[in-house]
Write a protein that holds these residues in place. Structure first.
Motif: not given
Length: 400
Positions: A231-254
């Motif tokens: 889930d990523r955001q561009s809080f400075i709108s002029s940077r869109a589509p590039l993000e200046d903040n992001a959260y990544v959730m990961m599930h591992y094989e184990n």
């Protein structure tokens, strides 16, 4: 312990593309390469897009004027004519140039050390890997934080079962220096980072968190991602589509789960670079702001702080320490450690010593490709509405 004695027969003749007077990262490369003057010798460079400024800068570094070139193609061609020509080149230029310069360097018979993220797509990465193998050359990636010795201590403790089965992985790399758009307007180093034509499909995911992702894989080489959600955001709108903040959730094989937060708009934060690995018996935590300390938290026991360079640490960790436990080390030593390993790998490759190359732990071409693939999956998830995606060797992103 490292004390500057030579690890290879002679220093490798080294040059730079980029990394000039106005760049942010060039000095880090030179600290890394030249800290042990038995590993590399700076002999040439195409340091700047402005040839005269680049020549002036190179001469001030001690490079001969006639080996300060106007561009990388001229440098590769002219150095190939010399008996004492370049053997290795570092690429410290904006992301969008990495692929073409790396390819040209390999075709010129040079080993390569390149900034991250390596390229825009994993397809490009695989192509360059094949070319490097054909040429018998090494491609290293400057994940500059990964030379901190206590990361190898974490790796050893996990392999030894000291924390039990890994359950949770917490990763963070944040700062607040882009909390406004001021740098986007006035800093050349920032302008290209928020331009997708030059930076690629991400801003902070590629610029910051590929460091942290690689470090997590260095610490946990057997942990593979099964699926992720970004889930990523561009809080400075002029940077869109590039993000200046992001959260990544990961599930591992184990069965373990992971979470990564990366941001350049963490207002007031000077250094939010942290790795925490939680196991069934204990946890390990390392902060970049305290790189000489590793927290070891065993359930039901007092918290322990392990200190860099102490004799109770694993041999793999202490093999890279330089100054002794009484004196603090940091990012410059980390860069020096990975550059020394680049030199050892390149020397071994030159001699046909594939066993040394295989067993050396350093950020190589595979690490670079893995970082690209992680970005590709993050972008794919975000562009699909921040949904879970199976983590696999996905087709390259369409960046047109």
């Amino acid at each position: 312990m490292l004390n500057g004695e030579k690890k290879i027969a002679r220093p490798l003749r080294w040059g730079m593309v980029g990394g000039g007077r106005l760049g942010q990262v060039g000095y880090k490369h030179r600290i890394g390469a030249l800290r042990d003057n038995t590993a590399f010798q700076l002999v040439a460079g195409a340091f700047d897009i402005d040839p005269e400024r680049g020549k002036d800068f190179g001469v001030n570094l001690g490079v001969e004027e006639n080996r300060c070139y106007p561009d990388y193609r001229t440098m590769f061609a002219e150095e190939a004519k010399r008996e004492d020509g370049l053997e290795v080149v570092s690429i410290a230029t904006p992301n969008g140039t990495h692929y073409e310069i790396t390819k040209a360097a390999l075709e010129a018979g040079l080993h390569v050390i390149c900034e991250k993220p390596l390229f825009f797509t994993s397809v490009e990465g695989e192509e360059i890997k094949q070319l490097a193998e054909q040429q018998g050359k090494i491609v290293g990636v400057t994940y500059g934080f990964s030379g901190n010795q206590l990361l190898l201590q974490m790796r050893a403790m996990i392999e030894q079962g000291k924390i039990g089965d890994i359950r949770m992985v917490e990763l963070q790399y944040t700062h607040g220096f882009s909390a406004t758009d001021e740098a986007d307007k006035f800093s050349d180093a920032q302008k290209w980072r928020v331009d997708p034509k030059i930076a690629g499909p991400t801003f902070v995911l590629g610029d910051l968190s590929t460091h942290t992702y690689y470090m997590s894989q260095l610490i946990m080489p057997n942990m593979k991602i099964k699926k992720l959600l970004c889930d990523r955001q561009s809080f400075i709108s002029s940077r869109a589509p590039l993000e200046d903040n992001a959260y990544v959730m990961m599930h591992y094989e184990n069965g373990a789960v992971g979470r990564l937060w990366t941001s350049s708009v963490d207002a007031g934060c000077m250094d939010g670079h942290r790795i925490r690995i939680v196991g069934s018996k204990a946890s390990l935590e390392w902060w970049d702001s305290k790189p000489n300390e590793l927290r070891y938290e065993v359930q039901g026991e007092p918290i322990q702080t392990l200190i860099r360079a102490m004799p109770y640490l694993d041999e793999s960790c202490n093999a890279d320490e330089r100054l002794g436990a009484l004196h603090m080390e940091g990012l410059s030593e980390s860069w020096s450690n990975i550059y020394l390993k680049f030199a050892i790998a390149m020397d071994a490759k030159n001699r046909g010593d594939e066993e040394t190359v295989k067993n050396l732990v350093y950020p190589d071409i595979d690490a670079g490709i893995d970082g690209i693939r992680w970005i590709e999956n993050c972008v794919r998830s975000a562009e699909n509405g921040s949904t879970w995606v199976d983590y696999a060797d996905q087709p390259a992103l369409n960046l047109n």
